[in-house]
Design an enzyme around this catalytic site. Structure first.
Site, PDB file in Angstrom:
ATOM      1  N   TYR A   1       1.203  -7.061  -9.322  1.00 56.09           N
ATOM      2  CA  TYR A   1       2.075  -6.480  -8.893  1.00 56.09           C
ATOM      3  C   TYR A   1       3.034  -7.450  -9.798  1.00 56.09           C
ATOM      4  O   TYR A   1       4.842  -6.705  -9.266  1.00 56.09           O
ATOM      5  CB  TYR A   1       1.975  -7.038  -7.243  1.00 56.09           C
TER       6      TYR A   1
ATOM      7  N   SER B   1      10.490  -6.615  -5.034  1.00 53.92           N
ATOM      8  CA  SER B   1       9.617  -7.685  -4.264  1.00 53.92           C
ATOM      9  C   SER B   1      10.387  -8.892  -4.789  1.00 53.92           C
ATOM     10  O   SER B   1      10.753  -9.678  -5.701  1.00 53.92           O
ATOM     11  CB  SER B   1       8.546  -7.352  -4.434  1.00 53.92           C
TER      12      SER B   1
ATOM     13  N   ILE C   1       8.047   0.886   5.546  1.00 53.94           N
ATOM     14  CA  ILE C   1       8.903   0.496   4.670  1.00 53.94           C
ATOM     15  C   ILE C   1      10.457   1.717   4.870  1.00 53.94           C
ATOM     16  O   ILE C   1      11.584   2.136   5.774  1.00 53.94           O
ATOM     17  CB  ILE C   1      10.067  -0.716   4.379  1.00 53.94           C
TER      18      ILE C   1
ATOM     19  N   GLY D   1       7.710   7.696  -0.744  1.00 52.18           N
ATOM     20  CA  GLY D   1       6.296   6.104  -0.151  1.00 52.18           C
ATOM     21  C   GLY D   1       6.868   6.338   1.726  1.00 52.18           C
ATOM     22  O   GLY D   1       6.608   4.955   2.150  1.00 52.18           O
TER      23      GLY D   1
HETATM   24  N1  LIG Z   1       6.164  -5.080   2.525  1.00 51.43           N
HETATM   25  C1  LIG Z   1       6.426  -6.379   2.042  1.00 51.43           C
HETATM   26  O1  LIG Z   1       5.974  -7.254   2.671  1.00 51.43           O
HETATM   27  C2  LIG Z   1       7.668  -6.207   1.393  1.00 51.43           C
HETATM   28  C3  LIG Z   1       7.721  -6.785   0.026  1.00 51.43           C
HETATM   29  C4  LIG Z   1       8.098  -6.976  -0.831  1.00 51.43           C
HETATM   30  C5  LIG Z   1       8.620  -5.858  -1.346  1.00 51.43           C
HETATM   31  N2  LIG Z   1       7.975  -4.312  -1.019  1.00 51.43           N
HETATM   32  C6  LIG Z   1       7.455  -3.253  -1.528  1.00 51.43           C
HETATM   33  O2  LIG Z   1       8.002  -2.827  -0.818  1.00 51.43           O
HETATM   34  C7  LIG Z   1       7.896  -1.144  -0.890  1.00 51.43           C
HETATM   35  C8  LIG Z   1       7.059  -0.830   0.201  1.00 51.43           C
HETATM   36  O3  LIG Z   1       6.223  -1.270   1.057  1.00 51.43           O
HETATM   37  P1  LIG Z   1       5.641  -1.395   2.558  1.00 51.43           P
HETATM   38  O4  LIG Z   1       5.849  -2.715   3.003  1.00 51.43           O
HETATM   39  O5  LIG Z   1       6.546   0.004   2.796  1.00 51.43           O
HETATM   40  O6  LIG Z   1       4.237  -0.768   1.839  1.00 51.43           O
HETATM   41  P2  LIG Z   1       3.010   0.910   2.616  1.00 51.43           P
HETATM   42  O7  LIG Z   1       3.868   0.055   3.837  1.00 51.43           O
HETATM   43  O8  LIG Z   1       2.389  -0.063   2.427  1.00 51.43           O
HETATM   44  O9  LIG Z   1       4.269   1.670   1.799  1.00 51.43           O
HETATM   45  C9  LIG Z   1       4.424   2.039   0.262  1.00 51.43           C
HETATM   46  C10 LIG Z   1       3.969   3.662   0.672  1.00 51.43           C
HETATM   47  O10 LIG Z   1       3.410   3.796  -0.883  1.00 51.43           O
HETATM   48  C11 LIG Z   1       2.363   4.567  -0.782  1.00 51.43           C
HETATM   49  N3  LIG Z   1       1.827   4.770  -1.976  1.00 51.43           N
HETATM   50  C12 LIG Z   1       1.029   3.708  -2.520  1.00 51.43           C
HETATM   51  N4  LIG Z   1       0.640   4.598  -3.737  1.00 51.43           N
HETATM   52  C13 LIG Z   1       1.124   5.742  -4.068  1.00 51.43           C
HETATM   53  C14 LIG Z   1       0.883   6.572  -4.430  1.00 51.43           C
HETATM   54  N5  LIG Z   1       0.002   7.016  -5.745  1.00 51.43           N
HETATM   55  N6  LIG Z   1       1.560   7.708  -4.760  1.00 51.43           N
HETATM   56  C15 LIG Z   1       2.518   8.214  -3.115  1.00 51.43           C
HETATM   57  N7  LIG Z   1       2.515   7.514  -2.947  1.00 51.43           N
HETATM   58  C16 LIG Z   1       2.413   6.289  -2.729  1.00 51.43           C
HETATM   59  C17 LIG Z   1       1.756   4.504   0.079  1.00 51.43           C
HETATM   60  O11 LIG Z   1       1.427   5.816   0.920  1.00 51.43           O
HETATM   61  P3  LIG Z   1      -0.347   5.688   0.561  1.00 51.43           P
HETATM   62  O12 LIG Z   1      -0.930   5.573   2.541  1.00 51.43           O
HETATM   63  O13 LIG Z   1      -0.465   6.938   0.824  1.00 51.43           O
HETATM   64  O14 LIG Z   1      -1.392   4.866  -0.034  1.00 51.43           O
HETATM   65  C18 LIG Z   1       2.668   4.327   1.712  1.00 51.43           C
HETATM   66  O15 LIG Z   1       3.496   4.535   1.788  1.00 51.43           O
HETATM   67  C19 LIG Z   1       6.787  -1.551  -2.364  1.00 51.43           C
HETATM   68  O16 LIG Z   1       7.076  -0.700  -3.219  1.00 51.43           O
HETATM   69  C20 LIG Z   1       6.318  -2.765  -2.042  1.00 51.43           C
HETATM   70  O17 LIG Z   1       6.358  -3.287  -3.731  1.00 51.43           O
HETATM   71  C21 LIG Z   1       7.781  -4.415   0.555  1.00 51.43           C
END
Ligand SMILES: NC(=O)c1ccc[n+]([C@@H]2O[C@H](COP(=O)([O-])OP(=O)(O)OC[C@H]3O[C@@H](n4cnc5c(N)ncnc54)[C@H](OP(=O)(O)O)[C@@H]3O)[C@@H](O)[C@H]2O)c1
Length: 325
Positions: A188, A161, A35, A29
């Protein structure tokens, strides 16, 4: 054991980061906004040997790799191309991209997607269930020998999450009737319930081997994750921020966590990886939030051992592979 508190990654690394020197870490990711990207930069400061940084598009990871090369030229980096929405691509990435990596000390699964419109993975599974959960179920199975080769105090970290608290696995209709009754937030929630249930059972299974396993709520972090949120999402969040306005799957009220910075978001992941005060013996398989064990956040559906077994069996059927220990 620690009390729940928002900490910056730097603070956690200052306490426990020495153990990362010379280690191999795989992170999914990775992108500039994510993150996982922040996590990679933070971990580089602790002098690991090799950071394997995965994304489905190389340009996602390029700025992070560039930054690490500039600031920590002694830390090796490797890009691993892997689309988590395609089980064959996961198998191919592990087989071809990691054949020469005998051990992985920390496998950290951060990639995810939130509340996207209905779509399906290449293998026909609802996208959030497929990417957030099932991809990790397969990846962990494939990488387990490499983590086992790293021995005790290695780790498998599954990002989850706080939405897990409202999520259930819809065993009789995982795909929301092929999208006909799809509700993005329920999907989700389902994917995060599954992530935490998976980590719980995996942690129990790997406890005797000393391999750390935790599911993690990174907290509310401004990142790329909000890209699918509808107009008016921030107004909805304002409602959630009111004390006692959220209700879990058992009907119990809970409060939304305060917003966290990227560094604070990555911190609980690092806590899971290396905070030795959260021991394998006492806490493996736990859900962590704000750098502390938060198993009281798991509602009865997520804790139910029969549900966990059922999920495991369905998942093995879906990936058409069985775990061996
Ligand atoms: N941010 C929050 O507030 C929050 C809160 C609770 C939990 N989380 C969890 O934390 C994790 C990270 O989230 P984040 O906030 O860093 O979000 P983010 O900035 O959207 O990062 C998620 C990453 O996952 C990648 N991804 C999505 N679909 C994919 C696929 N099919 N194959 C490979 N990579 C893929 C995305 O790449 P692409 O750009 O290619 O789509 C992106 O780089 C997630 O699992 C989320 O559920 C986040």
């Amino acid at each position: 054991m620690s009390v729940p508190q928002l900490l910056r990654s730097e603070v956690v690394l200052e306490k426990y980061g020495k153990s990362l020197a010379g280690k191999t870490v795989l992170i999914t990711g990775v992108s500039e906004q994510s993150i996982a990207g922040e996590l990679a930069i933070q971990l580089a400061a602790a002098d690991p040997k090799l950071l394997i940084l995965s994304a489905r598009n190389e340009p996602n990871a390029t700025p992070i790799i560039k930054q690490i090369k500039e600031s920590k030229p002694n830390v090796e980096t490797r890009f691993l191309n892997m689309d988590l929405g395609d089980l064959s691509k996961i198998r191919q990435a592990v087989k071809e991209g990691l054949a020469d990596v005998p051990r992985i000390d920390h496998a950290v699964f951060v990639a995810g997607v939130m509340a996207c419109p209905f779509s399906k993975t290449k293998d026909g599974f609802e996208m959030q269930f497929g990417v957030n959960y099932l991809a990790n179920f397969l990846l962990v199975k494939l990488l387990l020998p490499k983590v086992q080769a790293a021995g005790p105090e290695s780790s498998i970290i599954i990002t989850s999450s706080a939405v897990m608290r409202q999520g259930k696995v819809h065993f009789d209709d995982l795909g929301f009737s092929d999208g006909k009754i799809y509700e993005p937030w329920a999907a989700y929630g389902q994917s995060n319930a599954a992530r935490t249930m998976f980590a719980k059972r995996l942690g129990e299974k790997l406890k005797s081997q000393g391999i750390r396993v935790f599911s993690i709520d990174p907290g509310s972090v401004n990142s790329g994750l909000q890209r699918h949120c509808p107009p008016g999402f921030m107004e909805m969040v304002k409602e959630w921020e009111k004390p006692g306005s959220l209700v879990d799957a058992d009907g119990n009220k809970f409060d939304m966590q305060p917003w966290a910075t990227q560094s604070e978001g990555a911190a609980t992941i690092i806590t899971g990886m290396i905070d030795s005060t959260i021991s394998v013996v006492d806490y493996n398989g736990s859900f962590l939030s704000q750098n502390a064990v938060a198993n009281d956040h798991m509602h009865s559906h997520v804790r139910d051992e029969r549900n966990i077994t059922r999920l495991w069996e369905i998942s093995e059927e879906m990936i058409q592979e069985k775990y061996t220990w």
